[in-house]
Design a protein around this motif. Structure first.
Motif, PDB file in Angstrom:
ATOM      1  N   GLU A  99      -0.597   0.932  10.860  1.00 25.98           N
ATOM      2  CA  GLU A  99      -1.995   1.165  11.241  1.00 25.98           C
ATOM      3  C   GLU A  99      -2.099   1.774  12.636  1.00 25.98           C
ATOM      4  O   GLU A  99      -2.823   2.755  12.849  1.00 25.98           O
ATOM      5  CB  GLU A  99      -2.749  -0.165  11.191  1.00 25.98           C
ATOM      6  CG  GLU A  99      -4.214  -0.086  11.595  1.00 25.98           C
ATOM      7  CD  GLU A  99      -5.113   0.335  10.453  1.00 25.98           C
ATOM      8  OE1 GLU A  99      -6.302   0.569  10.717  1.00 25.98           O
ATOM      9  OE2 GLU A  99      -4.633   0.434   9.312  1.00 25.98           O
ATOM     10  N   ALA A 100      -1.360   1.208  13.590  1.00 33.47           N
ATOM     11  CA  ALA A 100      -1.437   1.679  14.970  1.00 33.47           C
ATOM     12  C   ALA A 100      -0.916   3.107  15.107  1.00 33.47           C
ATOM     13  O   ALA A 100      -1.503   3.938  15.815  1.00 33.47           O
ATOM     14  CB  ALA A 100      -0.654   0.741  15.885  1.00 33.47           C
ATOM     15  N   TRP A 159       0.859  -3.705  10.861  1.00 34.11           N
ATOM     16  CA  TRP A 159       0.021  -3.224  11.959  1.00 34.11           C
ATOM     17  C   TRP A 159       0.661  -2.035  12.670  1.00 34.11           C
ATOM     18  O   TRP A 159      -0.040  -1.195  13.243  1.00 34.11           O
ATOM     19  CB  TRP A 159      -0.254  -4.361  12.948  1.00 34.11           C
ATOM     20  CG  TRP A 159      -1.270  -5.340  12.467  1.00 34.11           C
ATOM     21  CD1 TRP A 159      -1.071  -6.662  12.164  1.00 34.11           C
ATOM     22  CD2 TRP A 159      -2.646  -5.081  12.195  1.00 34.11           C
ATOM     23  NE1 TRP A 159      -2.232  -7.236  11.725  1.00 34.11           N
ATOM     24  CE2 TRP A 159      -3.226  -6.289  11.735  1.00 34.11           C
ATOM     25  CE3 TRP A 159      -3.451  -3.951  12.283  1.00 34.11           C
ATOM     26  CZ2 TRP A 159      -4.565  -6.391  11.373  1.00 34.11           C
ATOM     27  CZ3 TRP A 159      -4.794  -4.047  11.925  1.00 34.11           C
ATOM     28  CH2 TRP A 159      -5.332  -5.253  11.480  1.00 34.11           C
ATOM     29  N   MET A 188      -4.522  -3.462  20.406  1.00 33.59           N
ATOM     30  CA  MET A 188      -5.201  -2.881  19.243  1.00 33.59           C
ATOM     31  C   MET A 188      -6.656  -3.355  19.151  1.00 33.59           C
ATOM     32  O   MET A 188      -7.580  -2.539  19.047  1.00 33.59           O
ATOM     33  CB  MET A 188      -4.450  -3.286  17.976  1.00 33.59           C
ATOM     34  CG  MET A 188      -4.897  -2.584  16.727  1.00 33.59           C
ATOM     35  SD  MET A 188      -4.087  -0.994  16.568  1.00 33.59           S
ATOM     36  CE  MET A 188      -4.440  -0.634  14.852  1.00 33.59           C
ATOM     37  N   THR A 211      -0.823   5.354  12.737  1.00 34.68           N
ATOM     38  CA  THR A 211      -1.767   6.244  12.062  1.00 34.68           C
ATOM     39  C   THR A 211      -2.950   6.557  12.966  1.00 34.68           C
ATOM     40  O   THR A 211      -3.361   7.718  13.106  1.00 34.68           O
ATOM     41  CB  THR A 211      -2.261   5.605  10.750  1.00 34.68           C
ATOM     42  OG1 THR A 211      -1.145   5.350   9.898  1.00 34.68           O
ATOM     43  CG2 THR A 211      -3.246   6.510  10.032  1.00 34.68           C
ATOM     44  N   LYS A 212      -3.496   5.516  13.601  1.00 36.43           N
ATOM     45  CA  LYS A 212      -4.660   5.705  14.465  1.00 36.43           C
ATOM     46  C   LYS A 212      -4.336   6.483  15.730  1.00 36.43           C
ATOM     47  O   LYS A 212      -5.222   7.086  16.328  1.00 36.43           O
ATOM     48  CB  LYS A 212      -5.265   4.346  14.827  1.00 36.43           C
ATOM     49  CG  LYS A 212      -6.001   3.686  13.675  1.00 36.43           C
ATOM     50  CD  LYS A 212      -6.724   2.429  14.116  1.00 36.43           C
ATOM     51  CE  LYS A 212      -7.568   1.874  12.986  1.00 36.43           C
ATOM     52  NZ  LYS A 212      -8.300   0.643  13.385  1.00 36.43           N
ATOM     53  N   SER A 213      -3.083   6.447  16.165  1.00 41.47           N
ATOM     54  CA  SER A 213      -2.698   7.186  17.373  1.00 41.47           C
ATOM     55  C   SER A 213      -2.057   8.529  17.035  1.00 41.47           C
ATOM     56  O   SER A 213      -1.394   9.142  17.874  1.00 41.47           O
ATOM     57  CB  SER A 213      -1.752   6.340  18.230  1.00 41.47           C
ATOM     58  OG  SER A 213      -0.600   5.951  17.490  1.00 41.47           O
ATOM     59  N   SER A 214      -2.279   8.980  15.782  1.00 38.09           N
ATOM     60  CA  SER A 214      -1.834  10.309  15.332  1.00 38.09           C
ATOM     61  C   SER A 214      -0.322  10.495  15.408  1.00 38.09           C
ATOM     62  O   SER A 214       0.157  11.607  15.640  1.00 38.09           O
ATOM     63  CB  SER A 214      -2.548  11.414  16.133  1.00 38.09           C
ATOM     64  OG  SER A 214      -3.951  11.315  15.983  1.00 38.09           O
ATOM     65  N   PRO A 242      -4.285   2.028  20.311  1.00 32.07           N
ATOM     66  CA  PRO A 242      -3.283   1.924  19.244  1.00 32.07           C
ATOM     67  C   PRO A 242      -1.896   2.412  19.654  1.00 32.07           C
ATOM     68  O   PRO A 242      -0.889   1.929  19.119  1.00 32.07           O
ATOM     69  CB  PRO A 242      -3.870   2.780  18.115  1.00 32.07           C
ATOM     70  CG  PRO A 242      -4.819   3.713  18.788  1.00 32.07           C
ATOM     71  CD  PRO A 242      -5.372   2.955  19.941  1.00 32.07           C
ATOM     72  N   SER A 293       1.270   0.095  19.109  1.00 32.58           N
ATOM     73  CA  SER A 293       2.437   0.447  18.293  1.00 32.58           C
ATOM     74  C   SER A 293       3.730   0.164  19.043  1.00 32.58           C
ATOM     75  O   SER A 293       4.731  -0.246  18.438  1.00 32.58           O
ATOM     76  CB  SER A 293       2.368   1.914  17.870  1.00 32.58           C
ATOM     77  OG  SER A 293       2.518   2.779  18.977  1.00 32.58           O
TER      78      SER A 293
END
Length: 199
Positions: free
Chosen positions: A162-163, A159, A127, A165-168, A133, A137
């Motif tokens: 977060e991960a 996390w 990350m 979310t950032k990797s769609s 991400p 994840s």
């Protein structure tokens, strides 16, 4: 008190003692062999990277470990030193070597708390240092599965939101958010979890 065994009761070994090492005459130096020199250098290198690490000089510690042979250390050091190598590489922001050391912890010391914790830090390396991400994840999920009530379980689950979310991974992120709020309703990542769920 330690009991002293009389000398007479100790059986004599049939093996003859080794002859004493030759002593150089006064004023002369004892010349080391190449093997002696290599051992001395190796011992100095070992103590050097550990000393530098203990002083929080992580980049220098990593360079010293590389001089000794980083890949060799991954195969031979004990768990404490291997963890220190991973930490030095991570703090020096070297994701390649941090990943190698953390994976070595998981492979060589599988089933230990440190091996499980290594999964969390592999997620952080992915990350924070690699900007990956999706891979992060995967590691955070592994930690949550292996150590659901571990010391870093809240952080790992947070996390993970977060991960994902950032990797769609929207559906997976919502799943992680629900799990988080169920377990840590007032936790550090509760606002993030609620925002992912649209609350």
């Amino acid at each position: 008190a330690i009991e002293t065994v009389p000398r007479a009761s100790i059986p004599q070994s049939p093996v003859q003692p080794a002859p004493p090492a030759p002593v150089a005459p006064a004023g002369e130096k004892v010349v080391e062999t190449e093997e002696d020199t290599r051992k001395t250098v190796a011992m100095a290198a070992r103590s050097e990277w550990k000393d530098l690490y203990s002083q929080a000089r992580y980049g220098e510690a990593l360079v010293a470990a590389e001089r000794e042979g980083f890949d060799g250390l991954l195969l031979t050091t004990d768990l404490g030193d291997l963890w220190a190598l991973a930490d030095a590489a991570r703090m020096a922001r070297n994701p390649g070597k941090a990943g190698k050391a953390l994976n070595a912890v998981r492979q060589r010391f599988a089933g230990t708390t440190r091996a499980r914790t290594a999964a969390y830090f592999l997620g952080k390396v992915s990350m924070d240092l690699e900007g990956n991400p999706a891979e992060a994840s995967r590691w955070f999920e592994i930690y949550c599965r292996e150590d659901p009530d571990g010391r870093l379980s809240e952080e790992a689950l947070g996390w993970l939101i977060e991960a994902r979310t950032k990797s769609s991974q929207k559906a997976a992120a919502k799943d992680a958010a629900r799990r988080y709020l169920q377990k840590y309703p007032a936790g550090t990542f509760s606002d993030l979890a609620k925002s992912v769920l649209g609350e």
